[in-house]
Scaffold this motif. Structure first.
Motif, short mmCIF file in Angstrom:
data_model
loop_
_atom_site.label_atom_id
_atom_site.label_comp_id
_atom_site.label_asym_id
_atom_site.label_seq_id
_atom_site.Cartn_x
_atom_site.Cartn_y
_atom_site.Cartn_z
N PRO A 41 0.82 -1.22 0.00
CA PRO A 41 0.00 0.00 0.00
C PRO A 41 0.85 1.26 0.00
CG PRO A 41 -0.96 -1.60 1.51
CD PRO A 41 0.33 -2.19 1.03
N GLY A 150 -7.24 -8.57 10.74
CA GLY A 150 -7.01 -8.69 9.30
C GLY A 150 -5.91 -9.67 8.95
N GLY A 154 -1.36 -8.71 3.76
CA GLY A 154 0.08 -8.96 3.64
C GLY A 154 0.73 -9.01 5.01
N VAL A 155 0.60 -7.93 5.77
CA VAL A 155 1.17 -7.92 7.12
C VAL A 155 0.49 -8.99 7.97
CG1 VAL A 155 1.55 -6.56 9.21
CG2 VAL A 155 1.72 -5.45 6.96
N TYR A 178 -11.27 -16.82 4.04
CA TYR A 178 -9.85 -17.07 4.36
C TYR A 178 -9.64 -17.86 5.65
CZ TYR A 178 -9.50 -13.33 0.92
OH TYR A 178 -9.63 -12.57 -0.21
N TYR A 193 -14.30 -10.68 10.87
CA TYR A 193 -14.24 -9.31 11.40
C TYR A 193 -15.57 -8.58 11.27
CZ TYR A 193 -13.06 -7.88 6.54
OH TYR A 193 -13.06 -7.68 5.18
N ARG A 217 -5.81 -0.88 11.55
CA ARG A 217 -6.99 -0.02 11.31
C ARG A 217 -7.38 0.66 12.63
NH1 ARG A 217 -9.73 -1.27 6.49
NH2 ARG A 217 -11.71 -0.59 7.35
N TYR A 221 -10.45 0.27 15.40
CA TYR A 221 -10.27 -0.71 16.47
C TYR A 221 -9.53 -0.22 17.71
CZ TYR A 221 -11.75 -4.24 13.05
OH TYR A 221 -12.46 -4.98 12.15
N ILE A 238 -0.04 0.15 13.36
CA ILE A 238 0.74 0.30 12.12
C ILE A 238 -0.02 1.05 11.03
CG2 ILE A 238 2.14 -1.76 12.56
CD1 ILE A 238 0.45 -3.09 10.23
N PHE A 312 -7.66 -10.25 -1.13
CA PHE A 312 -6.79 -11.39 -1.47
C PHE A 312 -6.04 -11.81 -0.22
CE2 PHE A 312 -4.59 -7.44 -2.18
CZ PHE A 312 -3.33 -7.63 -1.63
N GLY A 314 -2.45 -12.63 1.32
CA GLY A 314 -1.01 -12.56 1.11
C GLY A 314 -0.57 -11.37 0.30
N1 LIG Z 1 3.60 1.15 9.93
C1 LIG Z 1 4.22 0.37 9.06
O1 LIG Z 1 5.46 0.23 9.09
C2 LIG Z 1 3.42 -0.36 8.04
C3 LIG Z 1 4.01 -1.35 7.26
C4 LIG Z 1 3.22 -2.08 6.38
C5 LIG Z 1 1.89 -1.76 6.24
N2 LIG Z 1 1.35 -0.73 6.96
C6 LIG Z 1 -0.06 -0.39 6.80
O2 LIG Z 1 -0.82 -1.47 7.31
C7 LIG Z 1 -1.99 -1.62 6.54
C8 LIG Z 1 -2.07 -3.05 6.01
O3 LIG Z 1 -1.02 -3.27 5.09
P1 LIG Z 1 -0.99 -4.61 4.23
O4 LIG Z 1 0.17 -4.56 3.35
O5 LIG Z 1 -1.19 -5.79 5.10
O6 LIG Z 1 -2.33 -4.38 3.35
P2 LIG Z 1 -3.30 -5.46 2.69
O7 LIG Z 1 -2.52 -6.62 2.20
O8 LIG Z 1 -4.15 -4.71 1.72
O9 LIG Z 1 -4.19 -5.99 3.88
C9 LIG Z 1 -5.21 -5.25 4.47
C10 LIG Z 1 -6.15 -6.24 5.12
O10 LIG Z 1 -7.12 -5.54 5.90
C11 LIG Z 1 -8.28 -6.35 5.86
N3 LIG Z 1 -9.47 -5.63 6.31
C12 LIG Z 1 -10.34 -4.87 5.58
N4 LIG Z 1 -11.33 -4.42 6.39
C13 LIG Z 1 -11.08 -4.91 7.63
C14 LIG Z 1 -11.74 -4.80 8.87
N5 LIG Z 1 -12.85 -4.07 9.01
N6 LIG Z 1 -11.21 -5.42 9.94
C15 LIG Z 1 -10.07 -6.15 9.83
N7 LIG Z 1 -9.41 -6.31 8.67
C16 LIG Z 1 -9.89 -5.68 7.59
C17 LIG Z 1 -8.36 -6.75 4.41
O11 LIG Z 1 -9.22 -7.86 4.30
P3 LIG Z 1 -10.28 -8.03 3.07
O12 LIG Z 1 -9.49 -8.59 1.94
O13 LIG Z 1 -11.27 -8.98 3.62
O14 LIG Z 1 -10.85 -6.67 2.77
C18 LIG Z 1 -6.92 -7.09 4.12
O15 LIG Z 1 -6.65 -8.43 4.36
C19 LIG Z 1 -1.94 -0.54 5.46
O16 LIG Z 1 -2.66 0.58 5.90
C20 LIG Z 1 -0.48 -0.23 5.36
O17 LIG Z 1 -0.24 1.08 4.88
C21 LIG Z 1 2.09 -0.03 7.84
#
Ligand SMILES: NC(=O)c1ccc[n+]([C@@H]2O[C@H](COP(=O)([O-])OP(=O)(O)OC[C@H]3O[C@@H](n4cnc5c(N)ncnc54)[C@H](OP(=O)(O)O)[C@@H]3O)[C@@H](O)[C@H]2O)c1
Length: 320
Positions: A41, A150, A154-155, A178, A193, A217, A221, A238, A312, A314
């Protein structure tokens, strides 16, 4: 070589493939022939201009996995042909959406035999963030109860596996499609969730409350986290979708001695430390980065849209 670049900030359509010179390495850099570059992202935030890259035109991509193609004069421990992976580029340094990228030697490590460099190219940000959150900041211990919001993300899917490998009791949330996959990755309990009684379900699954929480998020939460927390719980924040977040019932939260750490992976003092440990987990089969989709360089815009708009499990990866 071919590289994805954006010459101005904007939507996915600013991404284009340019034919440019293969980059020159400086003394403390390694030239990597890219096998895979994870799409995160944050790549889209940088493209849009929320975070300024160091230069335009910019090559996006924080992560990379591949093979060493050349080694700078001041670098030791790497040879041409070595399989490697790294992270932390694509922001103050050109990124991994290219056929070749130079990587500073403080953010690249060797891959053990048997770990696919393309897959490892998708591991850096997500598993580095999960490690830094749960282990370094959260001090996750065996038999702690850990909540990962979540888990299919990815994370999230990396965090589930790292927590399981640590011997924690792992509760995660995800869309129902999933749940079986997350159980296979090591989650003890997977909850939808979307359910209205989620807090009660988490407390039931935890046998009371939770010791460590990974929250991507916070706008949704943060108070929930406090409500399901044990006294002394560590909450690792995060991400959030709003510019400001806070507790709705802060006085009740104070009774929990809650520790909230707002963190970014980019602050990791030495990225090689978690990268080496995560490489070990990958080689042992304790951390499997699930690849949902691969895209060529010419489809980088589609890849970034996939990450932001679609559901998706992963990672999405650019494969040059
Ligand atoms: N601070 C840091 O160093 C850092 C590093 C990496 C990422 N991040 C941030 O962390 C977030 C996640 O990154 P990512 O790479 O894992 O993104 P990602 O792969 O797009 O994963 C986001 C996940 O959130 C889930 N989700 C959606 N609505 C939700 C809800 N209401 N409750 C719980 N889960 C829900 C999604 O599920 P569905 O597929 O079911 O919608 C998806 O699996 C992003 O905002 C990113 O910018 C921060």
């Amino acid at each position: 070589m071919r590289a994805v670049r954006f010459h101005e900030h904007g939507g996915p359509d600013v991404l284009r493939v340019d034919e440019i010179d293969k980059p020159e390495i400086s003394a403390h850099e390694i030239l990597v022939e890219v096998a895979g570059a994870g799409v995160n992202p944050v790549d889209t935030y940088i493209r849009e201009g929320a975070t300024q890259p160091f230069t335009l035109p910019m090559i996006p991509g924080i992560d990379v996995g591949g093979t060493v193609a050349a080694v700078g004069d001041g670098v030791s421990g790497f040879d041409i042909g070595d399989p490697v992976y790294g992270t932390g580029i694509g922001k103050n340094h050109y990124g991994g959406y290219a056929e070749y990228v130079t990587v500073p030697d403080d953010r690249l490590v060797q891959l053990p035999e048997g770990v696919d460099p393309m897959v490892a190219g998708a591991a850096g940000v997500v598993s580095g963030t999960a490690w830094r959150a749960l282990i370094d900041h959260g001090n996750l211990q065996a038999a702690d109860t850990c909540l990962i919001h979540g888990g299919s993300g990815g994370v999230g899917h990396a965090a589930v596996q790292i927590a399981a490998a640590s011997g924690a009791n792992v509760i995660t949330t995800a869309a129902p499609t999933y749940h079986d996959a997350l159980t296979d990755l090591g989650a003890d309990v997977v909850l939808d969730y979307g359910r209205s009684d989620l807090a009660d379900a988490v407390r039931d699954a935890a046998g009371g409350g939770v010791d460590v929480i990974l929250d991507h998020r916070l706008h949704e939460y943060l108070q929930f986290d406090a409500d399901v927390a044990n006294v002394g719980c560590r909450v690792l924040g995060i991400g959030e979708n709003e510019t400001g977040v806070g507790f709705e019932r802060s006085s009740a939260t104070r009774r929990k001695d809650l520790q909230l750490t707002m963190m970014t992976m980019f602050n990791t003092p030495d990225l090689r430390v978690p990268l080496r440990k995560l490489a070990y987990l990958m080689s042992e089969g304790d951390l499997e980065i699930s690849i949902a989709e691969t895209y060529g360089l010419e489809d980088a815009a589609k890849a970034q849209q996939h990450v932001i708009e679609e559901s998706f499990l992963g990672k999405v990866v650019i494969v040059p």
